[in-house]
Design a protein around this motif. Structure first.
Motif, short mmCIF file in Angstrom:
data_model
loop_
_atom_site.label_atom_id
_atom_site.label_comp_id
_atom_site.label_asym_id
_atom_site.label_seq_id
_atom_site.Cartn_x
_atom_site.Cartn_y
_atom_site.Cartn_z
N PHE A 262 -9.02 -39.07 17.43
CA PHE A 262 -7.83 -38.42 18.25
C PHE A 262 -7.66 -37.09 18.79
O PHE A 262 -7.50 -36.88 19.73
N ALA A 263 -8.47 -36.66 17.87
CA ALA A 263 -8.45 -34.94 18.15
C ALA A 263 -9.39 -34.37 19.58
O ALA A 263 -9.07 -33.75 20.22
N ALA A 264 -10.89 -35.37 19.46
CA ALA A 264 -11.25 -35.43 20.89
C ALA A 264 -10.54 -35.93 22.11
O ALA A 264 -10.06 -35.82 22.74
N ASP A 265 -9.20 -36.92 22.45
CA ASP A 265 -9.08 -37.58 22.83
C ASP A 265 -7.48 -36.34 23.39
O ASP A 265 -7.20 -36.15 24.23
N VAL A 266 -6.79 -35.95 22.29
CA VAL A 266 -5.61 -34.77 22.24
C VAL A 266 -6.05 -33.75 23.14
O VAL A 266 -5.55 -33.11 24.24
N LEU A 267 -7.39 -33.79 22.30
CA LEU A 267 -7.62 -31.76 22.81
C LEU A 267 -8.33 -31.57 24.40
O LEU A 267 -8.73 -30.83 24.74
N SER A 268 -8.97 -33.02 24.81
CA SER A 268 -8.93 -32.73 26.17
C SER A 268 -7.35 -33.00 27.20
O SER A 268 -7.49 -32.08 28.31
N ARG A 269 -6.14 -33.13 26.50
CA ARG A 269 -5.28 -32.58 27.39
C ARG A 269 -5.03 -31.47 26.60
O ARG A 269 -3.94 -30.79 27.60
N VAL A 270 -4.50 -30.54 25.48
CA VAL A 270 -4.12 -30.04 24.97
C VAL A 270 -5.48 -28.90 24.16
O VAL A 270 -6.04 -29.22 23.28
N PRO A 271 -6.26 -27.92 25.05
CA PRO A 271 -7.74 -26.69 24.88
C PRO A 271 -6.45 -26.34 24.13
O PRO A 271 -5.53 -25.36 24.16
N GLY A 272 -7.52 -26.12 22.61
CA GLY A 272 -7.02 -24.54 22.39
C GLY A 272 -6.20 -24.98 21.29
O GLY A 272 -5.84 -24.13 19.89
N GLY A 273 -5.76 -26.47 20.87
CA GLY A 273 -4.95 -26.91 19.83
C GLY A 273 -5.16 -27.02 18.53
O GLY A 273 -6.58 -27.37 18.39
#
Length: 457
Positions: A262-273
């Motif tokens: 989930f982190a890899a997926d979310v961070l692809s849209r929210v870089p630096g999250g």
């Protein structure tokens, strides 16, 4: 009314044995306390939902009576998963809700998870409800009760946003918990072909206990995957806020590895999250989050504590080893096993081989959660003693929640549970030799701190 049993007022919720520590009269009093506190917080209505436990209907009536007696309105959404009660608080613009649920506890238990004005109640806030009951500190008024079904809106909201790249065949095990009255329709409409297990809501839990964090409760999913042509298995806990995941070949993908995906997926849209996870999670998680451009934050165990930290930091994602996942990106930030399953399939459907994606996630040799049973108050005392000791090979210690000792090749954790009188242990290492060495180090320190104690490892 008599003073309610103090032991039912837990760190994150209220929970007790039906007819003994948790009675209809107690629940009515809790309703009065909640309504009174809601008024202080400027609220006007509270959503009530309940899981499939046999005592739920009577408790819902008593809770509504208590709340409305203070002048607060009640919106009853019926028998729904806990996350759907949370959703209703947003959808119906109420901002406050109570889910009557025993979660994954045995059938004789029930309880309440509570949100007022968007704040999940925990710790002193829950203790203050008991104070109100003891002191008869209640507001007086006449609220009204309305009934509504929010399940269609919940399903529509998810389907408006989440799409599968291809149809998928899955095993879906609701464990006779309340997820069974919503999850099958949700996943069918998402584009899944289902092998359904135990979708009938039955508070007796006649097939297996609805707790997917325990491997023995996933054996029916594993057998169904082996016998059929489904490619992945999903299992829910009793109130639908946690998810278990099993691969085609029967491997359990524990929540700390799910967080990686989930982190890899979310961070692809929210870089630096910022990605939040609890102290029980794998040491592979923080490096993975950094590798994918995120900022890892280890935090205390406990769904209310994690949810509060998520709100405070604005992080797009948080997760716990217990299986609670909190998506703020594209969702509301509450823990939701059904939504977690949907987001998982969204990612996996992009690949022709879903299992290869899961099995490629970094792994380590680890133990399940181990518990040392003690008397009330003793777990905290033992952990405090351990904090005074130096461990051979210790590289770092983390004390935000118990004691987590990091070694060059693994870690050991000892923390006092906030819900039952046990010390929770977990061990992880790069090799079998290393995990045995770390366990040996903890065994000697625990035995020295508490002579004669019986250890589960």
């Amino acid at each position: 009314m008599p003073a309610p049993a103090p032991e039912i007022f837990k760190a994150y919720d209220i929970r007790g044995i039906v007819g003994k520590s948790l009675t209809v009269e107690t629940v009515r009093g809790i309703g009065q306390a909640l309504g009174s506190e809601a008024l202080v917080r400027g609220q006007t209505s509270i959503v009530i939902g309940r899981d499939g436990r046999l005592s739920g209907a009577d408790f819902a009536i008593a809770l509504a009576e208590g709340i409305t007696s203070t002048g607060i309105d009640v919106i009853d959404v019926g028998v729904v998963a806990t996350p759907i009660t949370y959703f209703a608080a947003y959808e119906l613009d109420a901002h406050s809700c109570v889910s009557i649920t025993g979660s994954h506890n045995p059938p004789e238990y029930n309880g309440l998870k509570m949100v007022l004005g968007g704040q999940t109640l925990y710790g002193d806030m829950i203790q203050d409800l008991r104070r109100r009951i003891v002191e008869n500190d209640f507001a007086k008024g006449a609220g009204k009760i309305t009934h509504t079904d929010v399940r269609p809106a919940y399903i529509a909201r998810i389907l408006s946003d989440v799409k599968l790249a291809r149809p998928m065949k899955i095993v879906l095990d609701s464990g006779n918990g309340v997820a069974g009255n919503t999850a099958p329709e949700l996943f069918k409409r998402l584009g899944c072909e289902l092998t359904e297990l135990f979708s009938e809501v039955d508070g007796n839990f006649p097939n297996h206990h609805p707790d997917p964090s325990k491997p023995e409760n996933l054996q029916d999913v594993i057998a169904a995957l082996k016998a059929g042509d489904a490619e992945i298995g999903l299992a829910f806990d009793g109130d639908g806020d946690r998810l278990g995941v099993v691969t085609k070949d029967g491997e359990i993908i524990y929540p700390d590895r799910q967080i990686m995906l989930f982190a890899a997926d979310v961070l692809s849209r929210v870089p630096g999250g910022q990605i939040i996870f609890d102290v029980k999670c794998t040491r592979n998680l923080a490096p993975w989050i950094r590798k994918h451009g995120g900022v890892p934050l280890m935090w205390n165990t406990g769904h209310a504590l994690v949810k509060t930290k998520l709100k405070e930091t604005g992080a797009p994602l948080a997760g716990e080893m217990s299986g609670h996942m909190f998506f703020k990106e594209r969702w509301y930030g509450f823990d939701d096993g059904l939504y977690t399953g949907v987001r998982l399939l969204e990612i996996l459907s992009r690949s022709p081989d879903a299992n290869a994606i899961l099995k490629a996630l970094p792994d380590a040799i680890c133990t399940p959660e181990l518990n040392i049973k003690m008397q009330e108050g003793e777990p905290l005392a033992l952990v405090e003693k351990l904090k005074t000791m130096q461990f051979d090979g210790e590289v770092e210690r983390i004390t935000i929640d118990g004691l987590r000792v990091e070694f060059a090749d693994g870690f050991g954790l000892a923390r006092s549970s906030n819900t039952t009188p046990v010390v929770v242990l977990r061990f992880e290492a790069d090799t079998q030799t290393a995990i045995e060495r770390i366990q040996g180090e903890f065994r000697s320190k625990i035995s020295a701190a508490w002579p004669g104690i019986e250890l589960p490892f």
